[in-house]
Motif scaffolding. Sequence first.
Motif, PDB file in Angstrom:
ATOM      1  N   PRO A   1     -24.966  -6.477  22.283  1.00 34.92           N
ATOM      2  CA  PRO A   1     -24.600  -6.755  23.674  1.00 34.92           C
ATOM      3  C   PRO A   1     -25.674  -6.327  24.671  1.00 34.92           C
ATOM      4  CG  PRO A   1     -23.092  -5.166  22.634  1.00 34.92           C
ATOM      5  CD  PRO A   1     -23.940  -5.724  21.563  1.00 34.92           C
ATOM      6  N   CYS A   2     -26.405  -5.288  24.347  1.00 33.91           N
ATOM      7  CA  CYS A   2     -27.437  -4.787  25.270  1.00 33.91           C
ATOM      8  C   CYS A   2     -28.600  -5.765  25.400  1.00 33.91           C
ATOM      9  CB  CYS A   2     -27.951  -3.441  24.777  1.00 33.91           C
ATOM     10  SG  CYS A   2     -26.617  -2.351  24.270  1.00 33.91           S
ATOM     11  N   ASN A   3     -28.738  -6.671  24.434  1.00 34.72           N
ATOM     12  CA  ASN A   3     -29.837  -7.640  24.456  1.00 34.72           C
ATOM     13  C   ASN A   3     -29.317  -9.068  24.634  1.00 34.72           C
ATOM     14  OD1 ASN A   3     -31.179  -5.332  23.754  1.00 34.72           O
ATOM     15  ND2 ASN A   3     -32.170  -6.130  21.934  1.00 34.72           N
TER      16      ASN A   3
ATOM     17  N   GLY B   1     -27.695  -4.072  17.062  1.00 35.67           N
ATOM     18  CA  GLY B   1     -26.774  -3.583  18.088  1.00 35.67           C
ATOM     19  C   GLY B   1     -26.285  -2.186  17.720  1.00 35.67           C
ATOM     20  N   GLU B   2     -26.696  -1.229  18.505  1.00 40.19           N
ATOM     21  CA  GLU B   2     -26.414   0.176  18.183  1.00 40.19           C
ATOM     22  C   GLU B   2     -24.924   0.441  18.007  1.00 40.19           C
ATOM     23  OE1 GLU B   2     -28.969   2.150  17.674  1.00 40.19           O
ATOM     24  OE2 GLU B   2     -27.651   3.786  17.090  1.00 40.19           O
ATOM     25  N   THR B   3     -24.121  -0.189  18.856  1.00 36.89           N
ATOM     26  CA  THR B   3     -22.689   0.090  18.830  1.00 36.89           C
ATOM     27  C   THR B   3     -21.929  -0.791  17.846  1.00 36.89           C
ATOM     28  OG1 THR B   3     -22.486  -1.454  20.661  1.00 36.89           O
ATOM     29  CG2 THR B   3     -22.569   0.902  21.218  1.00 36.89           C
ATOM     30  N   GLN B   4     -22.627  -1.735  17.209  1.00 33.24           N
ATOM     31  CA  GLN B   4     -21.911  -2.727  16.412  1.00 33.24           C
ATOM     32  C   GLN B   4     -22.178  -2.643  14.915  1.00 33.24           C
ATOM     33  OE1 GLN B   4     -19.778  -4.626  18.314  1.00 33.24           O
ATOM     34  NE2 GLN B   4     -20.591  -3.398  20.002  1.00 33.24           N
TER      35      GLN B   4
ATOM     36  N   GLY C   1     -34.459  -3.941  23.788  1.00 31.90           N
ATOM     37  CA  GLY C   1     -33.884  -2.943  24.688  1.00 31.90           C
ATOM     38  C   GLY C   1     -32.961  -1.984  23.990  1.00 31.90           C
ATOM     39  N   CYS C   2     -31.983  -2.529  23.239  1.00 29.97           N
ATOM     40  CA  CYS C   2     -31.056  -1.616  22.576  1.00 29.97           C
ATOM     41  C   CYS C   2     -31.857  -0.694  21.652  1.00 29.97           C
ATOM     42  CB  CYS C   2     -30.003  -2.415  21.804  1.00 29.97           C
ATOM     43  SG  CYS C   2     -28.590  -1.383  21.322  1.00 29.97           S
ATOM     44  N   ASP C   3     -31.325   0.508  21.448  1.00 29.91           N
ATOM     45  CA  ASP C   3     -32.071   1.645  20.893  1.00 29.91           C
ATOM     46  C   ASP C   3     -33.147   1.315  19.858  1.00 29.91           C
ATOM     47  OD1 ASP C   3     -29.981   2.733  22.328  1.00 29.91           O
ATOM     48  OD2 ASP C   3     -29.489   4.245  20.836  1.00 29.91           O
ATOM     49  N   LYS C   4     -32.766   0.654  18.785  1.00 34.03           N
ATOM     50  CA  LYS C   4     -33.703   0.493  17.672  1.00 34.03           C
ATOM     51  C   LYS C   4     -34.608  -0.717  17.841  1.00 34.03           C
ATOM     52  CE  LYS C   4     -31.688   4.014  15.940  1.00 34.03           C
ATOM     53  NZ  LYS C   4     -30.721   4.181  17.034  1.00 34.03           N
TER      54      LYS C   4
ATOM     55  N   GLY D   1     -27.154  -5.591  30.023  1.00 32.23           N
ATOM     56  CA  GLY D   1     -28.124  -4.500  29.980  1.00 32.23           C
ATOM     57  C   GLY D   1     -27.790  -3.436  28.957  1.00 32.23           C
ATOM     58  N   VAL D   2     -28.688  -2.463  28.883  1.00 27.97           N
ATOM     59  CA  VAL D   2     -28.526  -1.359  27.926  1.00 27.97           C
ATOM     60  C   VAL D   2     -27.759  -0.218  28.581  1.00 27.97           C
ATOM     61  CG1 VAL D   2     -30.679  -1.948  26.718  1.00 27.97           C
ATOM     62  CG2 VAL D   2     -30.729  -0.251  28.569  1.00 27.97           C
ATOM     63  N   CYS D   3     -27.404   0.775  27.785  1.00 29.90           N
ATOM     64  CA  CYS D   3     -26.735   1.968  28.292  1.00 29.90           C
ATOM     65  C   CYS D   3     -27.467   2.470  29.536  1.00 29.90           C
ATOM     66  CB  CYS D   3     -26.761   3.072  27.246  1.00 29.90           C
ATOM     67  SG  CYS D   3     -25.793   2.699  25.782  1.00 29.90           S
ATOM     68  N   MET D   4     -26.702   2.775  30.587  1.00 29.38           N
ATOM     69  CA  MET D   4     -27.373   3.132  31.856  1.00 29.38           C
ATOM     70  C   MET D   4     -27.528   4.635  32.019  1.00 29.38           C
ATOM     71  SD  MET D   4     -24.136   3.511  32.467  1.00 29.38           S
ATOM     72  CE  MET D   4     -23.231   1.995  32.416  1.00 29.38           C
TER      73      MET D   4
ATOM     74  N   THR E   1     -31.077   6.627  24.320  1.00 31.85           N
ATOM     75  CA  THR E   1     -32.288   6.268  23.574  1.00 31.85           C
ATOM     76  C   THR E   1     -32.930   4.997  24.130  1.00 31.85           C
ATOM     77  OG1 THR E   1     -31.343   7.294  21.638  1.00 31.85           O
ATOM     78  CG2 THR E   1     -33.192   5.819  21.271  1.00 31.85           C
ATOM     79  N   ALA E   2     -32.118   4.024  24.528  1.00 34.29           N
ATOM     80  CA  ALA E   2     -32.691   2.767  25.018  1.00 34.29           C
ATOM     81  C   ALA E   2     -33.518   3.004  26.273  1.00 34.29           C
ATOM     82  CB  ALA E   2     -31.582   1.766  25.296  1.00 34.29           C
ATOM     83  N   SER E   3     -32.947   3.694  27.255  1.00 36.62           N
ATOM     84  CA  SER E   3     -33.694   3.926  28.496  1.00 36.62           C
ATOM     85  C   SER E   3     -34.817   4.934  28.276  1.00 36.62           C
ATOM     86  CB  SER E   3     -32.754   4.384  29.615  1.00 36.62           C
ATOM     87  OG  SER E   3     -31.978   3.278  30.041  1.00 36.62           O
TER      88      SER E   3
HETATM   89 FE1  FES Z   1     -27.424  -0.612  23.138  1.00 33.25          FE
HETATM   90 FE2  FES Z   1     -26.864   1.911  24.172  1.00 33.25          FE
HETATM   91  S1  FES Z   1     -25.772   0.737  22.714  1.00 33.25           S
HETATM   92  S2  FES Z   1     -28.514   0.608  24.504  1.00 33.25           S
END
Ligand code: FES
Length: 572
Positions: free
Chosen positions: A53-55, A85-88, A121-124, A193-196, A200-202
């Motif tokens: 979702p972040c991308n 996707g970090e959360t998925q 963008g998402c963490d990895k 967007g990514v976690c605000m 790790t993403a930001s």
């Molecule tokens: Fe994708 Fe935090 S879960 S940036």
Amino acid sequence: MTKKPLRSRHWYGGADKDGFIHRSWMKNQGFPDQVFADKPVIGICNTWSELTPCNAHLRTLAQGVKRGVWEAGGFPVEFPVSSLGETQMRPTAMLFRNLLAMDVEEAIRAHGIDGVVLLGGCDKTTPGQLMGAASVDLPTIVVSSGPMLNGKWRGKDIGSGTDVWKFSEAVRAGEMTLAQFMGAESGMSRSAGVCMTMGTASTMASLVEAMGLSLPQNAALPAVDARRMALAHLTGMRIVEMVGEDLRLSQVLTKKNFENAIVANAAVGGSTNAVVHLLAIAGRAGIDLTLNDFDRLGGHIPCLVNCMPSGEYLMEDFCYAGGMPALLKQIADHLHADAPTVSGKPISTQWAEAENFNEDVIRPIDNPLVEAAGIRVLKGNLTPDGAVIKPSAATPELLTHTGPAHVFESIEDMKATIDDPDLPVTSDTILVLKGCGPKGYPGMAEVGNMPIPRRLVQEGVRDMVRISDARMSGTAFGTVVLHACPEAAVGGPLAVVKTGDQIKLDAAAGVLELLIDEAELAERLAQWKPAEPEFDRGYAKLYVDHVMQADRGADLDFLIGGSGDVVRRESH
Ligand code: FES
């Protein structure tokens, strides 16, 4: 104007069968002859996915890059790579970072492109793309997803991840209803967007900017801010120039750039995950970066960015306060001002005109959020090859602590027993979790910030010393020792800690000691036996057989370094 013939001419320049094949099939997309006539071909390496979702908005952002590439006289071609996707993803997106890196490396090398724009963008996705791109070494530039708008709930700003951990503990303590908890879900993630938070993403986007791998303001501009589309457009223009200048990724991935990233990571209150990712990228780029560099360069640097999880604001606020250029100006004395960037100019040009518009969000260097905030490396008989802790996210009083261990032999053991009212723990207990490192989980999951036992939460305990070979989400907080090396699954000393053993943590001194006899420790290690292998096929087996420990960035051993951009054989 190019210094040497374009690499893409080997694909699109021939007046022969191979040139016919490469051009003709591309023409089925409606490209006229002139796009194949000596224009730099720019690959837009896109980690877009609806399962990340972040991308998920990155195909739109790619349109901005394409506009810029066309305007500058290039030929943009967008291509997909794996997305994480970090959360998925289960068991953890980190298991697949190296797979993404392989995908990116091979996709770039195999195609007739001259320069690359990395969209992630998402963490990895950011580190995985940079690792792969570094192993090919074409001119390369990054455009990040950008953070989501601030989360909003019941009149307050709430932060991705950070408030999930807080709310979840509040529910366990009986201070928040389940209905309220569920109600926060939609308000937390309310734009692309990514976690605000400074997760790790930001963190990685901030370090990309501090390393000069993107144009200025890449890290903090919200994903939905029209200026991010303009940034993508300008990036598209710049990559065409970079191809002309033959400005390759290796010229921007110097030791100075990595050292600036370490300093910047401390100043933004960045994620511990940056340690493994920077080490892995450095390994691809042939840069001698070690855990000691993080201690040496970051340990004394203050945290100036007042963003969750270390502080109270969010990335949108960081953007409006001036973003990374304003932050870099504050720490300029600690940076290599002459470090190279994708602009072709030294990094100092990125902060020369910067202003700080909110000194509560970006603290002045003489009024930091946290003194000496950089990642601390901990060594001792428990972690001879090192472990890390993030002081800015810890409870200061717990950074020096000696207490008895309570050991969880696995993540399943922890989950099954953590809320047992009879769990023999007090607030002095040090929680120890085994089997969550690179080989053990596998993939080094973000479970190091294990929950506080329910009985203690209900008594008001909000932090305890926790030690594991796992990682922790960049959005999380607590006095959490992570990345213990060697990990338990390969017989590191963590494997033989027993409940009741005393452990001493002294973060300022960089010490983590298991307070048992040397002979007793040696005896326990001699008795230790590895678990039976769990995987006999597929990527998981490849990963477990070849992944290195966290102090080497948890990359696969055969991926260190690069193979360049040359492909000697045609496909027909
Ligand atoms: Fe994708 Fe935090 S879960 S940036």
